[in-house]
Design a protein around this motif. Structure first.
Motif, PDB file in Angstrom:
ATOM      1  N   PHE A 183       0.676  -1.244   0.245  1.00  0.00           N
ATOM      2  CA  PHE A 183      -0.026   0.340  -0.205  1.00  0.00           C
ATOM      3  C   PHE A 183       1.018   1.024  -0.435  1.00  0.00           C
ATOM      4  CE2 PHE A 183      -3.156   2.606   1.233  1.00  0.00           C
ATOM      5  CZ  PHE A 183      -2.936   3.730   1.987  1.00  0.00           C
ATOM      6  N   LEU A 184       0.124   2.386  -0.514  1.00  0.00           N
ATOM      7  CA  LEU A 184       1.002   3.078  -1.338  1.00  0.00           C
ATOM      8  C   LEU A 184       0.443   5.079  -0.278  1.00  0.00           C
ATOM      9  CD1 LEU A 184       4.135   3.894  -2.023  1.00  0.00           C
ATOM     10  CD2 LEU A 184       2.378   4.358  -4.554  1.00  0.00           C
ATOM     11  N   ILE A 185      -0.429   5.037  -0.509  1.00  0.00           N
ATOM     12  CA  ILE A 185      -1.380   5.802  -0.514  1.00  0.00           C
ATOM     13  C   ILE A 185      -3.252   5.454  -1.261  1.00  0.00           C
ATOM     14  CG2 ILE A 185      -1.321   7.136  -2.673  1.00  0.00           C
ATOM     15  CD1 ILE A 185      -1.015   9.840  -1.162  1.00  0.00           C
ATOM     16  N   SER A 186      -4.017   6.474  -0.211  1.00  0.00           N
ATOM     17  CA  SER A 186      -5.361   6.367  -0.413  1.00  0.00           C
ATOM     18  C   SER A 186      -6.440   7.044  -0.469  1.00  0.00           C
ATOM     19  CB  SER A 186      -6.081   5.348   0.111  1.00  0.00           C
ATOM     20  OG  SER A 186      -5.596   5.753   1.652  1.00  0.00           O
ATOM     21  N   ILE A 187      -7.114   7.660  -1.733  1.00  0.00           N
ATOM     22  CA  ILE A 187      -8.182   8.766  -1.394  1.00  0.00           C
ATOM     23  C   ILE A 187      -9.290   8.316  -1.145  1.00  0.00           C
ATOM     24  CG2 ILE A 187      -8.427   8.985  -3.534  1.00  0.00           C
ATOM     25  CD1 ILE A 187      -8.175  12.732  -3.286  1.00  0.00           C
ATOM     26  N   SER A 188     -10.346   8.932  -0.215  1.00  0.00           N
ATOM     27  CA  SER A 188     -12.037   9.199  -0.152  1.00  0.00           C
ATOM     28  C   SER A 188     -12.814  10.204  -1.055  1.00  0.00           C
ATOM     29  CB  SER A 188     -12.179   9.068   1.200  1.00  0.00           C
ATOM     30  OG  SER A 188     -13.664   9.250   1.762  1.00  0.00           O
ATOM     31  N   SER A 189     -13.379   9.650  -1.726  1.00  0.00           N
ATOM     32  CA  SER A 189     -14.062  10.223  -2.183  1.00  0.00           C
ATOM     33  C   SER A 189     -14.954  11.438  -1.713  1.00  0.00           C
ATOM     34  CB  SER A 189     -15.726   9.558  -3.390  1.00  0.00           C
ATOM     35  OG  SER A 189     -16.433   9.164  -2.283  1.00  0.00           O
ATOM     36  N   ILE A 190     -14.689  12.204  -1.121  1.00  0.00           N
ATOM     37  CA  ILE A 190     -14.931  12.708  -0.356  1.00  0.00           C
ATOM     38  C   ILE A 190     -14.157  14.092  -0.386  1.00  0.00           C
ATOM     39  CG2 ILE A 190     -16.397  12.134   1.561  1.00  0.00           C
ATOM     40  CD1 ILE A 190     -14.717  12.748   3.133  1.00  0.00           C
ATOM     41  N   LYS A 191     -12.931  13.981  -0.779  1.00  0.00           N
ATOM     42  CA  LYS A 191     -11.563  14.522  -0.981  1.00  0.00           C
ATOM     43  C   LYS A 191     -10.877  14.513  -2.388  1.00  0.00           C
ATOM     44  CE  LYS A 191      -9.616  13.502   3.572  1.00  0.00           C
ATOM     45  NZ  LYS A 191      -8.490  13.391   4.558  1.00  0.00           N
ATOM     46  N   ASP A 192     -10.862  15.970  -2.712  1.00  0.00           N
ATOM     47  CA  ASP A 192      -9.431  16.116  -3.761  1.00  0.00           C
ATOM     48  C   ASP A 192      -8.189  15.980  -3.710  1.00  0.00           C
ATOM     49  OD1 ASP A 192     -10.868  19.034  -4.203  1.00  0.00           O
ATOM     50  OD2 ASP A 192      -9.014  17.948  -3.041  1.00  0.00           O
ATOM     51  N   LYS A 193      -8.266  15.736  -2.690  1.00  0.00           N
ATOM     52  CA  LYS A 193      -6.368  15.805  -2.605  1.00  0.00           C
ATOM     53  C   LYS A 193      -5.725  14.692  -1.580  1.00  0.00           C
ATOM     54  CE  LYS A 193      -1.871  18.952  -2.103  1.00  0.00           C
ATOM     55  NZ  LYS A 193      -1.808  19.804  -2.382  1.00  0.00           N
ATOM     56  N   ASN A 194      -4.695  13.939  -1.337  1.00  0.00           N
ATOM     57  CA  ASN A 194      -4.049  13.552   0.006  1.00  0.00           C
ATOM     58  C   ASN A 194      -2.983  14.162  -0.357  1.00  0.00           C
ATOM     59  OD1 ASN A 194      -4.162  12.174   2.367  1.00  0.00           O
ATOM     60  ND2 ASN A 194      -4.799  10.203   1.579  1.00  0.00           N
ATOM     61  N   GLU A 195      -1.887  14.234   0.456  1.00  0.00           N
ATOM     62  CA  GLU A 195      -0.949  13.769   0.561  1.00  0.00           C
ATOM     63  C   GLU A 195      -0.322  13.292   1.713  1.00  0.00           C
ATOM     64  OE1 GLU A 195       0.201  18.379  -0.226  1.00  0.00           O
ATOM     65  OE2 GLU A 195       2.666  17.897  -0.019  1.00  0.00           O
ATOM     66  N   ASP A 196       1.090  12.023   0.807  1.00  0.00           N
ATOM     67  CA  ASP A 196       2.149  12.068   2.132  1.00  0.00           C
ATOM     68  C   ASP A 196       3.475  11.969   1.443  1.00  0.00           C
ATOM     69  OD1 ASP A 196       2.031   8.466   3.016  1.00  0.00           O
ATOM     70  OD2 ASP A 196       2.701  10.184   4.430  1.00  0.00           O
ATOM     71  N   GLY A 197       4.302  12.409   2.312  1.00  0.00           N
ATOM     72  CA  GLY A 197       5.620  12.957   1.753  1.00  0.00           C
ATOM     73  C   GLY A 197       5.881  13.239   0.568  1.00  0.00           C
ATOM     74  N   ARG A 198       6.680  12.612   0.133  1.00  0.00           N
ATOM     75  CA  ARG A 198       7.009  13.108  -1.839  1.00  0.00           C
ATOM     76  C   ARG A 198       5.624  12.024  -2.926  1.00  0.00           C
ATOM     77  NH1 ARG A 198      10.282  10.056  -4.163  1.00  0.00           N
ATOM     78  NH2 ARG A 198      10.021   8.443  -2.852  1.00  0.00           N
ATOM     79  N   PHE A 199       4.417  11.837  -1.700  1.00  0.00           N
ATOM     80  CA  PHE A 199       3.418  11.100  -2.755  1.00  0.00           C
ATOM     81  C   PHE A 199       1.806  11.977  -2.833  1.00  0.00           C
ATOM     82  CE2 PHE A 199       5.693   7.134  -4.175  1.00  0.00           C
ATOM     83  CZ  PHE A 199       6.985   6.938  -3.151  1.00  0.00           C
ATOM     84  N   THR A 200       1.556  12.743  -3.576  1.00  0.00           N
ATOM     85  CA  THR A 200       0.271  12.925  -3.527  1.00  0.00           C
ATOM     86  C   THR A 200      -0.870  12.167  -4.303  1.00  0.00           C
ATOM     87  OG1 THR A 200       1.476  15.245  -3.422  1.00  0.00           O
ATOM     88  CG2 THR A 200      -0.839  14.980  -4.051  1.00  0.00           C
ATOM     89  N   VAL A 201      -1.808  12.222  -3.900  1.00  0.00           N
ATOM     90  CA  VAL A 201      -2.849  12.200  -4.892  1.00  0.00           C
ATOM     91  C   VAL A 201      -4.127  12.639  -5.464  1.00  0.00           C
ATOM     92  CG1 VAL A 201      -4.076  10.538  -3.081  1.00  0.00           C
ATOM     93  CG2 VAL A 201      -3.727   9.304  -5.623  1.00  0.00           C
ATOM     94  N   PHE A 202      -4.361  13.068  -6.239  1.00  0.00           N
ATOM     95  CA  PHE A 202      -5.695  13.888  -7.064  1.00  0.00           C
ATOM     96  C   PHE A 202      -6.477  13.067  -7.371  1.00  0.00           C
ATOM     97  CE2 PHE A 202      -2.968  16.871  -6.479  1.00  0.00           C
ATOM     98  CZ  PHE A 202      -2.029  17.279  -6.220  1.00  0.00           C
TER      99      PHE A 202
END
Lengths: 116, 114
Positions: free
Chosen positions: A46-65
């Protein structure tokens, strides 16, 4: 019919630059999205996740949009490092109201190659 | 702590034989999933166990595939009368069962049907 699509089988990026991995989905019931990283002969991690209620999630060098209207998500890695070379899988699920989550639906993966 | 373990790591079998693949989830995880990854494909969901609920078998590709989970812990995936198209890496994952907890994967069992 593929519900999660990663249209780039491979991506080559120079060390220190930004890596952008893309993923599209078709099922509007998906409400939770994850990125997994996989090295050869190992299970995905696992690297990173995002819920549909958000549009961005950041964790260190990793960001999911997440762009729900376009049913599109992307993973940004900055700065890219040689150890980031791996296959990256986008995954999606529908969470159950009573808890837990359905099995994940995965894309076919993108092989990221970081060049020194 | 110990992660998800799977055995065997590799299995070669003749077409038509039955095989059993084993998964030991992370202790305390109530949810357990089986996936497979065929060559050049993404991971394909097979079956999902959550606590004592009836398993979600919606991903099983045929009735030759079955899985059980004894005592809410160890799971075995059985493939009867194996076919060459069953050749794949079979991955097991477990999670706490909470909606936003990620799934932790084992290293997989590479099955080759000759």
């Amino acid at each position: 019919d593929q519900q999660v699509k990663q249209n780039s089988p491979s991506l080559s990026v120079q060390e220190g630059r930004i890596s952008i991995l893309n993923c599209d989905y078709t099922n509007s019931m998906f409400d939770y999205f994850l990125w997994y990283k996989k090295y050869p002969a190992e299970g995905p991690t696992f690297l990173i996740s995002i819920s549909s209620i958000k549009d961005k999630n950041e964790d260190g060098r990793f960001t999911v949009f997440l762009n729900k209207s376009a049913k599109h998500l992307s993973l940004h890695i900055v700065p890219s490092q040689p150890g980031d070379s791996a296959v990256y899988f986008c995954a999606a699920s529908s969470r159950n109201p009573g808890g837990g989550a359905d099995g994940l639906t995965f894309g076919k993966g993108t092989h990221l190659i970081i060049q020194p | 702590g110990a992660g998800v373990s799977q055995s065997p790591s590799n299995k070669v079998t003749e077409k038509g034989k039955d095989v059993e693949l084993r998964c030991d989830p992370i202790s305390g995880h109530t949810a357990l999933y089986w996936y497979r990854q065929s060559l050049g494909q993404g991971l394909e969901f097979l079956i999902y166990f959550q606590g004592n609920s009836a398993p979600d078998k919606s991903g099983l590709p045929s009735d030759r595939f079955s899985a059980e989970r004894t005592g809410g812990s160890v799971s075995t995936l059985t493939i009867q009368r194996t076919q060459q198209e069953d050749s794949a890496v079979y991955l097991c994952a477990s999670s706490s069962g909470l909606p936003e907890d990620e799934q932790y994967f084992g290293p997989g069992t590479r099955l080759t049907v000759t």
